[in-house]
Design an enzyme around this catalytic site. Structure first.
Site, PDB file in Angstrom:
ATOM      1  N   THR A  73      -6.788   1.527   4.084  1.00 41.98           N
ATOM      2  CA  THR A  73      -7.618   1.978   4.868  1.00 41.98           C
ATOM      3  C   THR A  73      -9.165   1.919   5.002  1.00 41.98           C
ATOM      4  OG1 THR A  73      -7.119   4.045   3.294  1.00 41.98           O
ATOM      5  CG2 THR A  73      -9.019   4.303   4.214  1.00 41.98           C
ATOM      6  N   CYS A 126     -13.363  19.359  -5.843  1.00 42.58           N
ATOM      7  CA  CYS A 126     -14.192  20.490  -5.724  1.00 42.58           C
ATOM      8  C   CYS A 126     -14.169  20.727  -6.970  1.00 42.58           C
ATOM      9  CB  CYS A 126     -13.471  21.526  -4.527  1.00 42.58           C
ATOM     10  SG  CYS A 126     -12.744  22.707  -6.022  1.00 42.58           S
ATOM     11  N   ASP A 184      11.541  -6.129   0.568  1.00 41.96           N
ATOM     12  CA  ASP A 184      10.658  -6.687   1.812  1.00 41.96           C
ATOM     13  C   ASP A 184      10.835  -7.409   2.874  1.00 41.96           C
ATOM     14  OD1 ASP A 184       7.109  -6.117   1.784  1.00 41.96           O
ATOM     15  OD2 ASP A 184       8.029  -7.596   3.365  1.00 41.96           O
ATOM     16  N   CYS A 186     -11.016  25.090  -7.093  1.00 37.46           N
ATOM     17  CA  CYS A 186      -9.777  26.088  -5.866  1.00 37.46           C
ATOM     18  C   CYS A 186      -8.569  25.505  -7.195  1.00 37.46           C
ATOM     19  CB  CYS A 186      -9.644  24.651  -4.859  1.00 37.46           C
ATOM     20  SG  CYS A 186      -8.344  23.318  -5.490  1.00 37.46           S
ATOM     21  N   HIS A 239      -7.951   0.552   8.572  1.00 36.74           N
ATOM     22  CA  HIS A 239      -7.449   1.695   9.038  1.00 36.74           C
ATOM     23  C   HIS A 239      -9.520   1.894   9.950  1.00 36.74           C
ATOM     24  CE1 HIS A 239      -3.844   2.675   9.480  1.00 36.74           C
ATOM     25  NE2 HIS A 239      -4.146   2.714   8.083  1.00 36.74           N
ATOM     26  N   HIS A 256     -14.036   1.461  -1.360  1.00 39.87           N
ATOM     27  CA  HIS A 256     -13.484   2.486  -2.544  1.00 39.87           C
ATOM     28  C   HIS A 256     -13.236   2.336  -3.442  1.00 39.87           C
ATOM     29  CE1 HIS A 256     -10.616   2.840   0.097  1.00 39.87           C
ATOM     30  NE2 HIS A 256      -9.681   3.216  -1.020  1.00 39.87           N
ATOM     31  N   GLU A 257     -12.652   0.680  -3.837  1.00 39.60           N
ATOM     32  CA  GLU A 257     -12.056   0.455  -4.974  1.00 39.60           C
ATOM     33  C   GLU A 257     -12.745  -0.314  -4.971  1.00 39.60           C
ATOM     34  OE1 GLU A 257      -7.834  -0.680  -2.530  1.00 39.60           O
ATOM     35  OE2 GLU A 257      -8.229  -1.392  -3.206  1.00 39.60           O
ATOM     36  N   ARG A 297       5.676 -11.823   0.398  1.00 34.26           N
ATOM     37  CA  ARG A 297       5.054 -10.126  -1.052  1.00 34.26           C
ATOM     38  C   ARG A 297       6.652 -10.982  -1.967  1.00 34.26           C
ATOM     39  NH1 ARG A 297       3.731  -5.804   3.768  1.00 34.26           N
ATOM     40  NH2 ARG A 297       1.184  -6.582   2.927  1.00 34.26           N
ATOM     41  N   CYS A 342      -7.553  22.678  -8.079  1.00 36.29           N
ATOM     42  CA  CYS A 342      -8.305  22.151  -9.990  1.00 36.29           C
ATOM     43  C   CYS A 342      -8.356  22.560 -10.848  1.00 36.29           C
ATOM     44  CB  CYS A 342      -9.788  22.017  -9.083  1.00 36.29           C
ATOM     45  SG  CYS A 342     -10.062  21.237  -7.863  1.00 36.29           S
ATOM     46  N   CYS A 395      -8.904  -1.903   0.792  1.00 35.76           N
ATOM     47  CA  CYS A 395      -7.853  -0.522   0.527  1.00 35.76           C
ATOM     48  C   CYS A 395      -7.240  -1.290   2.742  1.00 35.76           C
ATOM     49  CB  CYS A 395      -8.175  -0.021  -0.011  1.00 35.76           C
ATOM     50  SG  CYS A 395      -6.721   1.688   0.667  1.00 35.76           S
TER      51      CYS A 395
END
Lengths: 347, 347, 347, 347
Positions: A43, A96, A198, A99, A46, A66-67, A203, A102, A41
């Site tokens: 991210t 969580c 784009d 909250c 980064h 995370h994917e 792309r 959630c 990703c």
């Protein structure tokens, strides 16, 4: 528990390192997953690059990523819904459960959200532990590389659902992976006419492959005029802003009809300047901020669209590597002039 | 103004007659349209057969018919939006423009609605006069027979829009023309999975051609079980009831998931028996009554879906006749065992 | 754990008995609540009377009752959100947390719903054990008898929310407790004009006290005409059907404007006859089935409306008894000609 | 037709002049209205002051003013819905009736909108001609000064309707007339808790009178903290931005809960700076631009709320003058330190 191969951000600073680390232990409500395919990703870049955002969020050492898609190999004692052998894709946002959001069907904007591969150990590894709540059992026979893309694709399902594209004219601004997924989702979810914008010709080719009716170079000085003309003279019903660019944001708003809907998903790196009077208020337009995936409405819908072949993200996967070739994968993504969509890694 | 050929219900009683009648005159807000193609609706059969409904609504003599495409040949003095030569399809519901609904964007359920071919002269003729408000200018190059179907197809666009099918599992009950149009519209507007139900094998073939993923015989004793299974075990998200049959209504409700949406379009010929407690309330379901076409949201959307090729009703057109062959057309529709979708007439 | 006083359905058959039973034990995710106030629901009368529904649902022996307020006195080891001393009201519907609806923000229509006081031990007792998930912490200083009514009142918050009454004309059919709560909620949530219908004069007085602008006897032969006239000549925007009566259902539909919304909450005891063609389809109306309370959107909203004094159910509480006077409370509810709203019991 | 008294912007430049001008003539679809009461809008001050906006929009000479109530004294030959003697308030936005929005139930954002008192002769006069379409027949017995306020109050009905305030916590930013009307409307339409923010103490007093539960000084350094606390710790559900101030826009967004709704009505005089990432996207918020009044949904709702006494704008009317005292009225509005809401003029 033994050891495993993983991509680790070992110390503050650029880069990452392939290391042997301990296989994670699971808590009573967790499952341990053997990673089969994982994708990279923005991210992750980064984090790799160690930019300001990464410096503010990441505590080293951290296995990131995370994917992913994998197989459940162990379940915690409180887990009743999953079993070893189950194939899953994983919601990276860990809510969580307590909250206001959630308890209002809005776990995706939980007040205490923790992200896998950012705030806890991630999936660029042979094994990863996640809460059972976050593991989505995929349909039998799903290709692993497609299953590894459900997390980022789910964002686009969410964007397109909020935008209500069915029967509408839709323009997608920004054809990186998020925009390409959004193009495919808007096609699958019934956009009547779909335009992709784009500045990168590769792309735009991918956008065509994902179902755009027309693609337009974002540098075209008559961009807005063309979109207005294509959509029958009054502007598009819906603009999906997937780039975070100031210029694209303004163009997207101005390509909208009066009363049109703008969905903001691309994250600008700094505050934007907005002519709220003319671009929003006086034209009765709406701007919807979208983040994450609704748990699990967006997953259910995505699974169905994939199962029936209405949505097929495979044109977006342009490169495949072994996990151990992580550096080569990163280099490919960073290289200019390459037709690069999603890069999938296999541990 | 001269004379023209027309299909006329001359006197109370069954049947109709091809006659030469006066060409209609237009008022200041009307347009005169030369009919190019016109299609036959179930309502026209009610009028032909002279059933109880027809007896209560029709004053003879009447030129009937209300689904058509044509060319504007004359415009009233107050008409600024249309010109001779314009190609149009026509909204058959003439709203008053003054009642509560008309001033609330709901002209389709006007308190004083008059229907072309029912309450005023219709289109089974060479010429017909209609209010300019009701004439929809079609896209250039549209095939006349497709344009003649916009009125009935618009009902189905409305049904499908109310149902919000995008990304959902959808079952269509009844595959007469309304159900077939609904099948095509649900496909175009992004249904994730689409199941069509009818007891007629010819109609199920047409449903397949219009985009149904699966077709099911309505007489299958395990109909509900199959739909529940196909939709992942909890029932379909949306059921579109296009037949008006008591049995189909009950089956449609019971094939829905908890919280699912039932759209009622098919008109039952008598009151139905409904287990409101179990089939609606205790499962948190909703039943939406849909009639007519929203003016002109549904027309705009339909035109777009047709223009981009997302919706193509041509498989539904199974027969074509000259207007003068009207009796033969009616006989075809009434004949058992024939694969009959829509019948189009050319004056 | 010791013993406590409780109202027990000891054996199949009519009636109930005040007994000394064991205080319930709690599981790891439960809390034990000391009951402070509990109110009697129509469902409790079904159980007391041992009608067909009760016979199909209840396994004796059972402590029944499901509307209550109390104080947490013990929490299970997995419970992090509640502590001894917390004052709570309780959602009586216990969802499974795993089914399609539970994972879609629709726990209130869970596939495996268990109801406190029906499928598990209830609150007509000194103590009751419930899952922590179902315990709603009330605002400080809330009167116990008001807090005991949140369960039934929450149904009406749900009904009124689905109906979208803000700025609309609203008719409430049936002024038993559910209709009276709905009247108060519709007033609080911004109905522009609010009409209550019942055949019982005492109930109409209570409806006035809860904020109805006008009350109408349901036996009035011109009931529909009056409602149409009151709402400006075209019918009410919204009808809330809280009685389950065939006659009220038909009247409610026919009092609606074209395009109006009917919410079905009252449970008919047998299938109804419905003129779907005229009362729903041809007038473009919608019927929404509502059951339970959305967890916890409806609780949040209800708490706010109560806290700010916008909603005050106290006029509906007409009788108060000790729990030990249960038989006397039942007798009061069953007595004809008495002004009886809600009856609250204090253990 | 004779002559009449009027307030005229005779030449480019500041100021206005009370003159005798010709009474306007009406077209076939117009009505002539004798003005009974008219109120002064911020727009009228822009015209009076001759600022950049006014210079770009106004062609002199022009009778200005656009908020008013009056009596129909003459109707054009095509007008069937109004008669001499009818009391009306007037929609100031004259739609074309032909564009995409006009044919989609969105006349309020017509592509060719003309505004009474800006693009055509206005109502600071004894008589004004308007299209019959724009004349709203008021309920019998309505006080003229209240009827003169329906145009500006209708904007706030629209804002509040879009925001969906029923049962929600709502903060109003800016308590000039638009914010005060919005406060009254949010109260009437069922806000559960209502907070008003302004830096002017007089205006906050008026906000209290219009139904705010709490008022807060906009200069309070802990403004956001107070709003978050008041709304239960997670921010308000809805923020209505009625001022157009950069600072208020940012505060309003930041006082919202995650997933909250911001309605933009106040017109900023220049582009704003917006942290789209944090204030919108990452918190899943939405920004809705609202302009004008939906024709005539907002009028219907406003009339009902006024008729039933749920909305009463009279506290906002702080000054009354004769039309001939126009200069004095303007001076009052411009004066600092005066408690000034709306100023109504009587010709």
């Amino acid at each position: 528990m033994g050891t495993m191969l993983a991509v680790v951000k070992a110390l503050p600073g650029p880069g990452a390192k392939i290391s042997t680390v301990e296989t994670p232990a699971i808590g009573p409500a967790d499952v341990l997953i053997k990673v089969i395919a994982t994708s990279i990703c923005g991210t992750d870049l980064h984090i790799y690059n160690w930019d300001a955002w990464a410096q503010s969020q990441i505590r080293t050492p951290l296995v990131f990523g995370h994917e992913f898609h994998g197989e459940v190999v162990e379940v915690g004692r409180e887990v009743a819904t999953l079993h070893p052998g189950d194939r899953v894709s994983v919601e990276s946002h860990v809510p969580c459960g307590r909250c206001h959001q959630c308890t209002h069907g809005m776990m995706h904007i939980c007040d205490e959200l923790k992200i896998i591969g950012v705030h806890r150990a991630g999936c660029f590894a042979q094994y990863v532990a996640v809460p059972a709540l976050c593991a989505w059992k995929v349909s039998p026979g799903m290709p692993p590389e497609v299953a590894s893309l459900m997390e980022p694709m789910g964002n686009s399902v969410h964007v397109v659902s909020e935008a209500q594209v069915s029967g509408k004219t839709v323009a997608v601004f920004g054809c990186g992976p998020a925009g390409l997924f959004a193009t495919g989702c808007a096609r699958a979810k019934g956009a009547a006419a779909l335009y992709a914008v784009d500045i990168n010709r590769h792309r735009l080719e991918l956008a065509k492959a994902m179902g755009a009716d027309e693609v337009i170079n974002g540098a075209d000085p008559d961009l807005i005029g063309r979109l207005v003309k294509l959509s029958g003279g009054y502007g598009v019903d819906v603009a999906l802003e997937m780039s975070g660019s100031q210029k694209a944001i303004v163009n997207a708003l101005r390509s909208l009809k009066k009363g049109g809907t703008f969905v903001a998903f691309g994250i600008p790196s700094r505050p934007i300047e907005l002519d709220l009077a003319n671009d929003v208020i006086l034209n009765g337009r709406r701007m919807l901020g979208v983040v994450g995936r609704r748990m699990f409405e967006d997953w259910v819908e995505m699974q169905r669209l994939l199962d029936g072949g209405k949505l097929d993200p495979r044109p977006i996967i342009t490169h495949r590597f072994k996990l151990a070739e992580f550096e080569q994968a990163i280099a490919t993504i960073r290289q200019d002039g390459v037709k690069c969509g999603k890069v999938v890694l296999f541990p």
